[in-house]
Enzyme design. Structure first.
Site, PDB file in Angstrom:
ATOM      1  CG  ASN A 173      -2.697  -7.169   0.730  1.00 36.96           C
ATOM      2  OD1 ASN A 173      -1.801  -8.080   0.598  1.00 36.96           O
ATOM      3  ND2 ASN A 173      -2.442  -5.968   0.534  1.00 36.96           N
ATOM      4  CE1 TYR A 227       5.474  -8.212   7.683  1.00 37.10           C
ATOM      5  CE2 TYR A 227       7.438  -9.937   7.360  1.00 37.10           C
ATOM      6  CZ  TYR A 227       6.204  -9.284   6.721  1.00 37.10           C
ATOM      7  OH  TYR A 227       5.578  -9.598   5.500  1.00 37.10           O
ATOM      8  CE  LYS A 250       2.617 -10.217   7.625  1.00 32.74           C
ATOM      9  NZ  LYS A 250       1.198  -9.925   7.163  1.00 32.74           N
TER      10      LYS A 250
HETATM   11  P1  NAD Z   1       3.191  -2.791  -0.004  1.00 29.57           P
HETATM   12  O1  NAD Z   1       3.874  -2.038   0.946  1.00 29.57           O
HETATM   13  O2  NAD Z   1       3.362  -2.457  -1.386  1.00 29.57           O
HETATM   14  O3  NAD Z   1       1.443  -2.494   0.276  1.00 29.57           O
HETATM   15  C1  NAD Z   1       1.006  -2.262   1.603  1.00 29.57           C
HETATM   16  C2  NAD Z   1      -0.387  -2.009   1.405  1.00 29.57           C
HETATM   17  O4  NAD Z   1      -0.720  -1.743   2.770  1.00 29.57           O
HETATM   18  C3  NAD Z   1      -0.557  -0.648   0.687  1.00 29.57           C
HETATM   19  O5  NAD Z   1      -1.712  -0.888   0.184  1.00 29.57           O
HETATM   20  C4  NAD Z   1      -0.610   0.277   1.863  1.00 29.57           C
HETATM   21  O6  NAD Z   1      -1.802   1.169   1.487  1.00 29.57           O
HETATM   22  C5  NAD Z   1      -1.506  -0.518   3.175  1.00 29.57           C
HETATM   23  N1  NAD Z   1      -1.019   0.100   4.067  1.00 29.57           N
HETATM   24  C6  NAD Z   1       0.131   0.190   4.824  1.00 29.57           C
HETATM   25  N2  NAD Z   1       0.102   0.852   6.035  1.00 29.57           N
HETATM   26  C7  NAD Z   1      -1.246   1.208   6.301  1.00 29.57           C
HETATM   27  C8  NAD Z   1      -1.838   1.619   7.271  1.00 29.57           C
HETATM   28  N3  NAD Z   1      -1.346   2.087   8.332  1.00 29.57           N
HETATM   29  N4  NAD Z   1      -3.261   1.579   7.078  1.00 29.57           N
HETATM   30  C9  NAD Z   1      -3.981   1.152   6.262  1.00 29.57           C
HETATM   31  N5  NAD Z   1      -3.190   0.535   5.200  1.00 29.57           N
HETATM   32  C10 NAD Z   1      -1.981   0.362   5.249  1.00 29.57           C
HETATM   33  O7  NAD Z   1       3.266  -4.182   0.601  1.00 29.57           O
HETATM   34  P2  NAD Z   1       3.096  -5.607  -0.270  1.00 29.57           P
HETATM   35  O8  NAD Z   1       4.594  -6.360  -0.425  1.00 29.57           O
HETATM   36  O9  NAD Z   1       1.997  -5.674  -1.064  1.00 29.57           O
HETATM   37  O10 NAD Z   1       2.507  -6.490   0.925  1.00 29.57           O
HETATM   38  C11 NAD Z   1       1.226  -6.871   1.318  1.00 29.57           C
HETATM   39  C12 NAD Z   1       1.085  -7.920   2.380  1.00 29.57           C
HETATM   40  O11 NAD Z   1       1.711  -9.243   1.855  1.00 29.57           O
HETATM   41  C13 NAD Z   1       1.543  -7.715   3.671  1.00 29.57           C
HETATM   42  O12 NAD Z   1       0.702  -8.063   4.589  1.00 29.57           O
HETATM   43  C14 NAD Z   1       3.088  -8.164   3.856  1.00 29.57           C
HETATM   44  O13 NAD Z   1       3.340  -8.267   5.135  1.00 29.57           O
HETATM   45  C15 NAD Z   1       2.835  -9.528   2.885  1.00 29.57           C
HETATM   46  N6  NAD Z   1       3.991 -10.057   2.510  1.00 29.57           N
HETATM   47  C16 NAD Z   1       4.748  -9.445   1.558  1.00 29.57           C
HETATM   48  C17 NAD Z   1       5.760  -9.819   0.723  1.00 29.57           C
HETATM   49  C18 NAD Z   1       6.792  -9.400  -0.123  1.00 29.57           C
HETATM   50  O14 NAD Z   1       7.709  -9.879  -0.239  1.00 29.57           O
HETATM   51  N7  NAD Z   1       6.339  -8.327  -0.793  1.00 29.57           N
HETATM   52  C19 NAD Z   1       6.166 -11.297   1.382  1.00 29.57           C
HETATM   53  C20 NAD Z   1       5.466 -11.770   2.324  1.00 29.57           C
HETATM   54  C21 NAD Z   1       4.369 -11.322   3.152  1.00 29.57           C
END
Ligand code: NAD
Length: 247
Positions: A90, A155, A159
């Site tokens: 994730n 990005y 993906k």
């Molecule tokens: P977030 O920024 O709230 O959380 C990201 C998580 O990734 C955190 O737990 C952080 O510790 C971890 N992380 C970040 N950089 C890191 C690193 N260098 N090493 C290890 N861990 C690291 O993000 P989110 O919104 O919860 O997103 C989670 C996933 O969902 C991601 O892959 C993101 O691309 C995807 N996503 C999110 C959305 C959205 O709108 N929030 C939409 C589509 C996809």
């Protein structure tokens, strides 16, 4: 739905990852969450333990770009728990840099976490899953893996690669009873999105047929389904969880 399964969730300290960890624990899994720093991992563990002191959950913070460190951590988990049933990749970072503004290393930083880190966690996990006769891998993709996005090209590129890795590994690992799927969220209410003003959210919502943005729990529910035996014949799927968001 996941009684006694052992699950690793990367980026489990906040946002979507934290919701997945909680959902898995509520459904009987033992969870090892990965974060990037000791401090944030401890905070997440403390808050989970406050919710339910009986949940079996621990944390680690290997550098996901370091294949050796990740392999060591996953082998230690397999040794301690005897198996790894579910791996949820994730952790990820977003990007909005315009092409002219990328600095050296900027593109690579996104690709390293969003693509290479998945390879690093998958490789040792697959070894364990093959030995135990099967397993399940879930990769976090995004709706931009279908639509692209105007800016931050690293990005969507990352993906699209996640989807390619997912369907290819589903084909390669199917004979080993390892299912590989991805979840493609739309805009989801994590810290990043919560900080946006209402006037930015409203036009987004107007383009979503379900007329709301996603909640972390919406994504966690999809990850619960894919990890469970209800998805026993589902592999190579990129599951959109975006309210049918239109580009
Ligand atoms: P977030 O920024 O709230 O959380 C990201 C998580 O990734 C955190 O737990 C952080 O510790 C971890 N992380 C970040 N950089 C890191 C690193 N260098 N090493 C290890 N861990 C690291 O993000 P989110 O919104 O919860 O997103 C989670 C996933 O969902 C991601 O892959 C993101 O691309 C995807 N996503 C999110 C959305 C959205 O709108 N929030 C939409 C589509 C996809």
């Amino acid at each position: 739905m996941l009684k006694n399964k052992v699950a690793i969730v990367t980026g489990g300290t906040r946002g979507i990852g934290y919701a997945i960890v909680k959902k898995y624990l509520e459904n009987g899994a033992k969870v090892i969450l990965f974060g990037s720093r000791e401090e944030t991992v401890s905070k997440a563990l403390q808050s989970l333990k406050e919710e339910n002191a009986n949940w079996i959950v621990e944390g680690a913070y290997p550098n996901l770009s370091d294949a050796d460190a990740v392999e060591k951590e996953i082998n230690a988990i397999a040794e301690k728990y005897g198996r790894v049933d579910v791996l949820v990749n994730n952790a990820g970072i977003s990007d909005s840099t315009k092409i002219d503004d990328y600095q050296p290393g900027g593109f690579e930083k996104v690709m390293n976490l969003n693509v290479l880190a998945l390879y690093n966690t998958i490789k040792p996990s697959v070894k364990v899953m093959k030995q135990q006769g099967g397993g399940c891998i879930i990769n976090m993709s995004s709706m931009v893996s279908k639509f692209g996005q105007p800016g931050g090209v690293a990005y969507p590129t990352s993906k699209f690669a996640v989807n390619g890795m997912t369907v290819s590994l589903a084909r390669e690992l199917g004979p080993d009873q390892i299912r590989v799927n991805a979840v493609a969220p739309g805009v989801t209410r994590t810290d990043m999105v919560a900080a946006l003003p209402e006037e930015m959210i409203a036009p987004l919502v107007a383009r979503i047929p379900l007329r709301r943005i996603g909640e972390p729990e919406d994504i966690a529910n999809a990850c619960l389904f894919l990890a469970s035996d209800l998805a026993s014949y589902v592999t190579g799927e990129i599951l959109s969880v975006d309210g049918a968001t239109m580009s």
